[in-house]
Design a protein around this motif. Structure first.
Motif, short mmCIF file in Angstrom:
data_model
loop_
_atom_site.label_atom_id
_atom_site.label_comp_id
_atom_site.label_asym_id
_atom_site.label_seq_id
_atom_site.Cartn_x
_atom_site.Cartn_y
_atom_site.Cartn_z
N LEU A 20 60.77 74.54 22.49
CA LEU A 20 59.66 73.60 22.28
C LEU A 20 58.43 74.28 21.69
O LEU A 20 57.67 73.67 20.96
N LEU B 13 55.47 72.45 37.90
CA LEU B 13 54.53 72.48 36.77
C LEU B 13 55.06 71.62 35.62
O LEU B 13 54.84 71.93 34.45
N TYR B 14 55.74 70.54 35.97
CA TYR B 14 56.39 69.68 34.98
C TYR B 14 55.43 69.26 33.88
O TYR B 14 55.65 69.51 32.70
N LYS B 15 54.32 68.64 34.25
CA LYS B 15 53.43 68.11 33.22
C LYS B 15 52.54 69.21 32.62
O LYS B 15 52.19 69.15 31.45
N GLU B 16 52.23 70.25 33.42
CA GLU B 16 51.42 71.34 32.88
C GLU B 16 52.18 72.09 31.78
O GLU B 16 51.61 72.43 30.75
N ARG C 229 54.56 70.79 29.94
CA ARG C 229 54.66 69.89 28.80
C ARG C 229 53.38 69.96 27.95
O ARG C 229 53.43 70.06 26.73
N LEU C 230 52.24 69.96 28.63
CA LEU C 230 50.97 69.98 27.88
C LEU C 230 50.74 71.32 27.19
O LEU C 230 50.34 71.35 26.03
N CYS D 35 52.88 73.41 26.14
CA CYS D 35 53.78 73.55 24.99
C CYS D 35 53.32 72.69 23.84
O CYS D 35 53.36 73.11 22.68
N PHE D 36 52.89 71.48 24.13
CA PHE D 36 52.55 70.52 23.07
C PHE D 36 51.19 70.84 22.46
O PHE D 36 51.04 70.87 21.24
N ASP D 37 50.19 71.05 23.29
CA ASP D 37 48.83 71.20 22.77
C ASP D 37 48.07 72.22 23.62
O ASP D 37 47.30 71.85 24.50
N HIS E 280 67.38 68.84 22.27
CA HIS E 280 66.27 68.39 21.43
C HIS E 280 66.78 67.44 20.35
O HIS E 280 66.11 66.47 19.99
N ASN F 9 64.61 62.19 22.60
CA ASN F 9 63.21 62.45 22.32
C ASN F 9 62.35 62.18 23.56
O ASN F 9 61.22 61.75 23.47
N ARG F 10 62.95 62.45 24.74
CA ARG F 10 62.19 62.42 25.98
C ARG F 10 62.21 63.80 26.60
O ARG F 10 63.27 64.43 26.67
N TYR F 11 61.06 64.25 27.04
CA TYR F 11 60.92 65.62 27.55
C TYR F 11 61.80 65.86 28.79
O TYR F 11 62.59 66.80 28.83
N MET G 20 65.41 65.86 27.99
CA MET G 20 65.78 67.07 27.26
C MET G 20 66.10 68.20 28.24
O MET G 20 67.10 68.90 28.10
N VAL H 136 49.27 70.27 16.27
CA VAL H 136 50.39 70.15 17.21
C VAL H 136 51.68 69.79 16.48
O VAL H 136 51.67 69.38 15.33
N PHE I 5 57.64 66.90 18.91
CA PHE I 5 57.76 67.17 20.35
C PHE I 5 58.31 65.94 21.06
O PHE I 5 57.92 64.81 20.75
N PRO I 6 59.24 66.13 22.02
CA PRO I 6 59.88 64.96 22.65
C PRO I 6 58.99 64.24 23.66
O PRO I 6 59.21 64.30 24.85
N TYR J 229 45.39 64.69 32.88
CA TYR J 229 46.00 65.72 33.72
C TYR J 229 45.00 66.39 34.65
O TYR J 229 45.35 66.77 35.76
#
Lengths: 446, 287
Positions: A30, A163-166, A168-169, A171-173, A223, A227-229, A232, B118, B122-123, B135
């Motif tokens: 990712l 840290l599921y959402k942390e 994700r964030l 990695c993404f931004d 991947h 297209n859902r984290y 995936m 970004v 991204f999925p 968050y």
């Protein structure tokens, strides 16, 4: 196929190591840092060598500490070289891990010559020997590798779930994460440390090839497929487990079909994961190669069908063409796509073949009218706005006629003040009003 | 539990610079840099590979204003935002949010990064991205609840993207992606917003939607600093401008500062841009 408890332990070890690698590998894929798996799995060698030289033992704990530090250093050096050396990131990784790997080799050859380092073992590991080394803890007797890999998988699972959402964030931004108070750098280095720990845990039993394969292949495969984290992460682990099971089964069965003895399980697991990836690439619903080919074929078929309808409609307008010539006009020789289109039209009841001639049915005429209208509107529109020779109009209209939607036709006819004839003096058919065939439009539009 | 754990500030500048910064701060926290300003930048210098990209940037953003930051490519506009948000190290200087260091005031600041920063493959779907703005409020190790998703949906409605909530982000157009980013900033419920080129590469309807949101934010008393490129729309959109070209050329209310003379100083040499600027001002003068 002879299945024994040994096989069961081998498969369990394979599943545990490939699932640990696959889970943490998602974050490499990712973050577009797949090379990092390659880099860390090589660069931990000096960490292992130093840990051995310092402690004098090959105990698991010292090895993990050495590997974790080496993994962290790889990530740090890569960042520094990338930043201060103005080198691209993958090149920085290449520099770092080859240098560290070489240092590790020298250390081992010079300082720890007695440690057995068999190239075959490094590449493929020794998963077949796993059941021979049993350890009893809490009255539970399991192979040492299962204890270690089970713990690593548990750590990786806790890390990704807590840290599921942390994750994700970051990695993404990463920039937004940092402004929200989640330090993206710290998360990155923690992830890399876990990659190193997972690598060293899997290394011994399955070898470096499988570690690299399992870090990258299941995650890339997942991947492609979703297209859902969250999905995936789950799919990557399923692919990893499937590769382990199918890998071992193939390793003990496939070679016997060709009269050979069974082969290396770790190698076969990597092969199976590669096959699963190939399958995903071909069959992925939204971006798979097969679905692209299929869509292109569908489009060509639709265009061929519409071309035949258009030709028949124009023949109906001018009755000068003799039935004997008609076949050659409607069906250009050797075009299999047109034969298919013709068969399709007859089956759909749009074209009738009677007395050696083709006729449009009402349904066919309805669709043909729409097409010819689109064609002639386009010609009229272009002729009005651009100073082109009349004989230059037809070619572009022949292509674009298939793509002009009804609202666009409406806009054109209004812009052209409801003109009746095209620049060649032919009548522009009226908008066919029958709604009985509406379902067909949508089918054709896709 | 909150993501912000550090309540004290750490300065990692060399002693001599630190001393001089402290002297400045003593002066700065006086009348010169009022605590009422949502964003005060004091003598900030930023270097990249030892090459300074921003020199002595010093300004106070007036509260409740819509601020445009304008300057040629490479003027350091994005760098200014990133350095203010601690995303890049500062060689010197400090940034105060309502009179306190940024690290203590993170929750008051919303950031909209450049769209290209970004990976849009991204999925995640649009709703997931908007939820990311929440968050901090959700806190470590907790899952996004239904209540949070509802708030994210409201923000998507605000930017006209409610119908695309479940759409994977790679299937959105550039303008739609930008709106999702904006919705993500809105759910943060910040007092100060820093936006890096929100108008870059968007369609006309998205541009209008963004302008409407910016005006709503101003009406709500919030301050927004926008990195902007289109000189034609500066007078129309912003009531305060900062003209930047490695240093601050001028800053102040648009009517006073957005002049041909200042633009020439900012864009000096870039003739086409200069012509564009002159034309923009001439047009504005006529209307």
């Amino acid at each position: 196929m002879n299945w024994s408890t040994l096989d069961t332990w081998i498969v369990i070890t394979g599943i545990l190591s490939s699932m640990s690698c696959a889970l943490i590998g998602n974050f490499l894929v990712l973050r577009k840092m797949s090379m990092m798996g390659d880099a860390i799995s090589h660069a931990i060698l000096p960490g292992l060598a130093v840990a051995f030289l310092v402690s004098g033992s090959r105990g698991s704990v010292t090895m993990f500490v050495g590997a974790a530090i080496a993994g962290l250093l790889t990530a740090l050096f890569t960042q520094w070289i990338h930043k201060f050396g103005k080198v691209e990131e993958s090149a920085a990784m290449g520099v770092t891990f080859t240098a560290l790997f070489a240092i590790g080799l020298i250390l081992i050859v010079r300082g720890a010559d007695k440690v057995d380092l068999d190239p075959g073992c490094v590449l493929f590991g020794a998963i077949e020997l796993v059941p021979l080394d049993m350890i009893t803890l809490l009255q539970l007797s399991l192979p040492r590798a299962v204890w270690i890999l089970g713990s690593v998988l548990l750590i990786n699972l806790l890390f990704t779930l807590l840290l599921y959402k942390e994750l994700r964030l970051t990695c993404f931004d990463p920039a937004l994460a940092t402004t929200l108070g989640i330090n993206a750098h710290v998360m990155h280095y923690v992830t890399m440390t876990l990659v190193a720990i997972t690598t060293v845990a899997s290394f011994e039993s399955v070898g470096s090839i499988l570690v690299i394969a399992m870090l990258i292949v299941p995650a890339s495969c997942a991947h492609l497929l979703t297209n859902r984290y969250g999905v995936m992460l789950a799919v990557s682990m399923i692919v990893a487990a499937a590769s382990a099971v199918l890998g071992h089964i193939s390793a003990i069965t496939v070679p016997t079909w060709f009269g050979f003895a069974d082969t290396n399980t770790a190698g076969m697991m990597a092969v199976i994961s590669g096959l699963i990836f190939t399958g995903a690439m071909l069959f992925a619903s939204h971006q798979g190669i097969l679905s692209k080919v299929f869509h292109r074929f569908q489009l060509s078929l639709r265009i061929a069908c519409e071309d035949i309808l258009g030709k028949l409609y124009r023949m109906e307008e001018t009755t000068s063409i003799q039935p004997t010539q008609q076949y050659a006009v409607v069906m250009p020789a050797g075009k299999w796509m047109h034969r298919l289109a013709h068969a399709n039209l007859v089956r759909a009841g749009k074209v009738l073949y009677e007395n050696n001639t083709y006729h449009l049915t009402d349904h066919g005429r309805w669709q043909a009218k729409k097409l010819v209208r689109s064609h002639r509107l386009w010609e009229t529109y272009v002729a009005k706005h651009f100073d082109l020779e009349l004989d230059h109009l037809h070619e572009s209209a022949e292509r674009i006629e298939h793509f002009i939607s009804q609202p666009m036709q409406q806009a054109m006819i209004e812009e052209l003040h409801h003109v009746q004839t095209d620049p060649h003096g032919q009548k522009i058919p009226d908008e066919p009003s029958d709604h009985n065939y509406n379902s067909d439009i949508h089918e054709g539009d896709t | 539990m909150n993501y912000d754990t550090s309540s004290t500030t750490r300065t990692s500048v060399p002693p001599d610079i630190a001393a001089s910064t402290q002297r400045r701060v003593r002066v700065a926290t006086g009348e010169e840099h009022p605590a009422t300003s949502p964003l005060s930048v004091h003598d900030m210098t930023v270097a990249y590979h030892r090459k300074p990209v921003l020199w002595d940037v010093d300004f106070d953003a007036p509260a409740g204003s819509l601020i445009g930051m304008i300057g040629p490519n490479g003027a350091g506009k994005s760098t200014l935002l990133k350095a203010a948000l601690d995303l890049m190290p500062k060689a010197s200087g400090r940034v105060m949010i309502f009179g306190k260091p940024y690290r203590q005031q993170r929750h008051l600041v919303g950031y909209v990064p450049q769209r290209e920063s970004v990976d849009w493959d991204f999925p995640v779907n649009a709703l997931d991205v908007v939820c990311m703005g929440l968050y901090r409020q959700i806190g470590w190790c907790r899952l996004v609840s239904r209540r949070h998703k509802q708030r994210a949906m409201q923000a998507l409605e605000q930017v006209g993207m409610a119908d695309f909530a479940k759409r994977q982000i790679s299937q959105l157009s550039g303008g739609q992606q930008q709106r999702v980013f904006l919705a993500r900033a809105l759910v943060q419920d910040a007092v100060l917003y820093l936006m890096d080129e929100p108008f870059a590469g968007v369609d006309a309807s998205t541009e209008q939607a963004i302008v409407n949101i910016l005006q709503t934010l101003r009406t709500a008393g919030k301050t927004t600093l926008v990195v902007h490129h289109d000189l034609h729309t500066v007078r129309e959109y912003f009531d305060y401008v900062i003209l930047l070209n490695m240093r601050i050329v001028a800053h102040g209310p648009t009517d006073e500062v957005f002049t041909p003379d200042n633009l020439r100083k900012t864009y000096g040499g870039h003739l086409t841009l200069l012509d564009q600027a002159a034309q923009a001002i001439a047009q504005q003068g006529e209307t």
